[in-house]
Design a protein around this motif. Structure first.
Motif, PDB file in Angstrom:
ATOM      1  N   HIS A 162      17.067 -33.813 -10.147  1.00 14.49           N
ATOM      2  CA  HIS A 162      16.042 -34.353  -9.260  1.00 14.49           C
ATOM      3  C   HIS A 162      14.785 -33.494  -9.216  1.00 14.49           C
ATOM      4  N   GLU A 166      11.173 -35.045  -9.885  1.00 11.26           N
ATOM      5  CA  GLU A 166      10.075 -34.970  -8.918  1.00 11.26           C
ATOM      6  C   GLU A 166       8.818 -34.388  -9.561  1.00 11.26           C
ATOM      7  N   LEU A 190      16.446 -43.610  -9.786  1.00 13.48           N
ATOM      8  CA  LEU A 190      17.014 -43.533  -8.442  1.00 13.48           C
ATOM      9  C   LEU A 190      18.094 -44.577  -8.176  1.00 13.48           C
ATOM     10  N   SER A 191      18.378 -45.420  -9.155  1.00 14.18           N
ATOM     11  CA  SER A 191      19.366 -46.468  -8.938  1.00 14.18           C
ATOM     12  C   SER A 191      20.777 -45.898  -8.910  1.00 14.18           C
ATOM     13  N   GLY A 196      20.931 -41.954  -8.387  1.00 19.61           N
ATOM     14  CA  GLY A 196      20.647 -42.173  -6.981  1.00 19.61           C
ATOM     15  C   GLY A 196      21.685 -43.067  -6.338  1.00 19.61           C
ATOM     16  N   SER A 197      21.235 -43.945  -5.474  1.00 17.57           N
ATOM     17  CA  SER A 197      22.127 -44.862  -4.760  1.00 17.57           C
ATOM     18  C   SER A 197      21.342 -46.122  -4.434  1.00 17.57           C
ATOM     19  N   HIS A 198      22.063 -47.151  -3.998  1.00 17.08           N
ATOM     20  CA  HIS A 198      21.363 -48.372  -3.594  1.00 17.08           C
ATOM     21  C   HIS A 198      20.405 -48.089  -2.444  1.00 17.08           C
ATOM     22  N   ARG A 199      20.783 -47.213  -1.545  1.00 13.83           N
ATOM     23  CA  ARG A 199      19.892 -46.892  -0.415  1.00 13.83           C
ATOM     24  C   ARG A 199      18.621 -46.215  -0.906  1.00 13.83           C
ATOM     25  N   GLU A 200      18.764 -45.202  -1.771  1.00 12.31           N
ATOM     26  CA  GLU A 200      17.581 -44.528  -2.310  1.00 12.31           C
ATOM     27  C   GLU A 200      16.688 -45.492  -3.074  1.00 12.31           C
ATOM     28  N   CYS A 201      17.322 -46.355  -3.840  1.00 11.14           N
ATOM     29  CA  CYS A 201      16.592 -47.313  -4.652  1.00 11.14           C
ATOM     30  C   CYS A 201      15.767 -48.258  -3.777  1.00 11.14           C
ATOM     31  N   ASP A 203      14.940 -47.828  -0.543  1.00  9.55           N
ATOM     32  CA  ASP A 203      13.963 -47.083   0.254  1.00  9.55           C
ATOM     33  C   ASP A 203      12.711 -46.788  -0.563  1.00  9.55           C
ATOM     34  N   PHE A 204      12.908 -46.337  -1.805  1.00  9.79           N
ATOM     35  CA  PHE A 204      11.777 -46.035  -2.671  1.00  9.79           C
ATOM     36  C   PHE A 204      10.958 -47.292  -2.950  1.00  9.79           C
TER      37      PHE A 204
END
Length: 343
Positions: A162, A166, A190-191, A196-201, A203-204
């Motif tokens: 990460h 970034e 971020l997927s 990443g995760s579904h939440r990160e995906c 949110d982004f």
């Protein structure tokens, strides 16, 4: 009695489809008029010339996008030219040999190198060798965000952490804060299928959509997050309301473009897939009319080895679903009752 009712429902459904399906074809091109990944009027001559082993038109096209800072067009054209070069690269080899430091040739070369090694079992190792090519492309024009989109894809393929992601993301948005291609590359990283995760995906994607310029395809980024969730599964459950909101936002973005416009075609194809999965048949049919003849490989190649055939098959399926839910005797516009003359 149960069997009789089931038979009646089946007959009604068939009658509705027979009556309404042809009507619902209005605004849809015939199957043989639908094209897969059709190039626009600027790219088409470059591809034709490349098929003859000539690079001049492609070089002029990319130089124009660079000089005019048309970063979105530049990104799309570079990807299409690199995809073509995977099977026929004589023109690119000639271009590189005659102009080894041309920033446009370097860009296509870097994109092609990432594509060639992406499906290899030794992807991470092979892609690390591509790093110098991407750096050379980035140095070709320090203003250009497209090499940084390639770098974000490269980071995903080389298992970069990460912190490195970034850093690359910062370089990309410093050059073009609203660049669609860079946002898509970041979303993939971020997927849940990657780092990443579904939440990160989500949110982004939702933050990016809120900050996007009016009419920008970045506003449709949440529907890509919805697609990732619907196709990858696993992880935390995403509420239906969030999926519908992503689709609604993409519908609004689609409405800002003309029908049969090749520019938003991929977003409209992606949106149609999501609407089908959500069983929003009428909305899906509306998007199919806006797509017109411009089918795109993505997302249909994720579910079939024949993306055009899959698109056409699902297009027929959407029409049948809408037809089956269309009343045989629409109500009068005046009082909701059939006119006496109809009996």
């Amino acid at each position: 009695m149960v069997d009789t009712m089931a038979l009646l429902r089946a007959l009604i459904r068939t009658a509705r489809m027979a009556r309404n399906t042809s009507r619902l074809a209005a605004g849809l091109p015939a199957d043989d008029e639908v094209l897969l990944d059709a190039p626009d009027e600027r790219l088409a001559p470059a591809l034709v010339a490349a098929s003859r082993g000539e690079y001049d038109i492609a070089a002029k096209l990319l130089a124009t996008t660079r000089e005019a800072a048309e970063w979105e067009n530049r990104d799309r054209y570079a990807m299409r030219l690199a995809a073509f070069a995977r099977s026929r690269d004589e023109w690119l080899q000639t271009w590189q040999s005659e102009s080894p430091h041309d920033p446009d040739a370097l860009l296509v070369k870097a994109e092609l190198a990432v594509r060639r090694w992406w499906e290899s079992p030794a992807r991470a190792e092979l892609l690390r060798e591509v790093g110098p090519l991407i750096r050379a492309a980035a140095e070709g024009d320090p203003r250009d965000p497209v090499p940084w989109r390639i770098a974000l894809d490269h980071a995903r393929g080389t298992n970069a952490g990460h912190t490195e992601f970034e850093r690359l993301w910062g370089e990309a948005v410093r050059r073009s804060p609203h660049h669609y291609g860079c946002h898509v590359a970041a979303l993939k990283y971020l997927s849940a299928a990657w780092y990443g995760s579904h939440r990160e995906c989500f949110d982004f994607a939702e933050r990016a959509a809120q900050d996007a310029l009016p009419g920008s395809l970045v506003q449709a980024l949440p529907v890509r997050a919805a697609f990732a969730y619907l196709t990858e599964g696993g992880g935390a459950v995403v509420l239906r309301e969030r999926l519908d909101a992503a689709a609604d936002l993409a519908i609004a973005v689609s409405a800002t473009y003309a029908a049969a416009d090749p520019w938003p075609a991929e977003v409209r194809n992606l949106l149609t897939y999501v609407l089908i999965r959500l069983e929003r048949w009428q909305d899906a049919l509306d998007q199919l009319r806006l797509i017109g003849p411009y089918a795109t490989s993505f997302p249909w190649d994720r579910v079939s080895d024949d993306p055009l055939g899959q698109f056409l098959e699902l297009r027929d399926g959407v029409r049948l679903e809408v037809a089956s839910n269309t009343p045989l005797h629409p109500r009068s516009e005046h009082d909701g009752r059939a006119r006496s003359g109809d009996h």
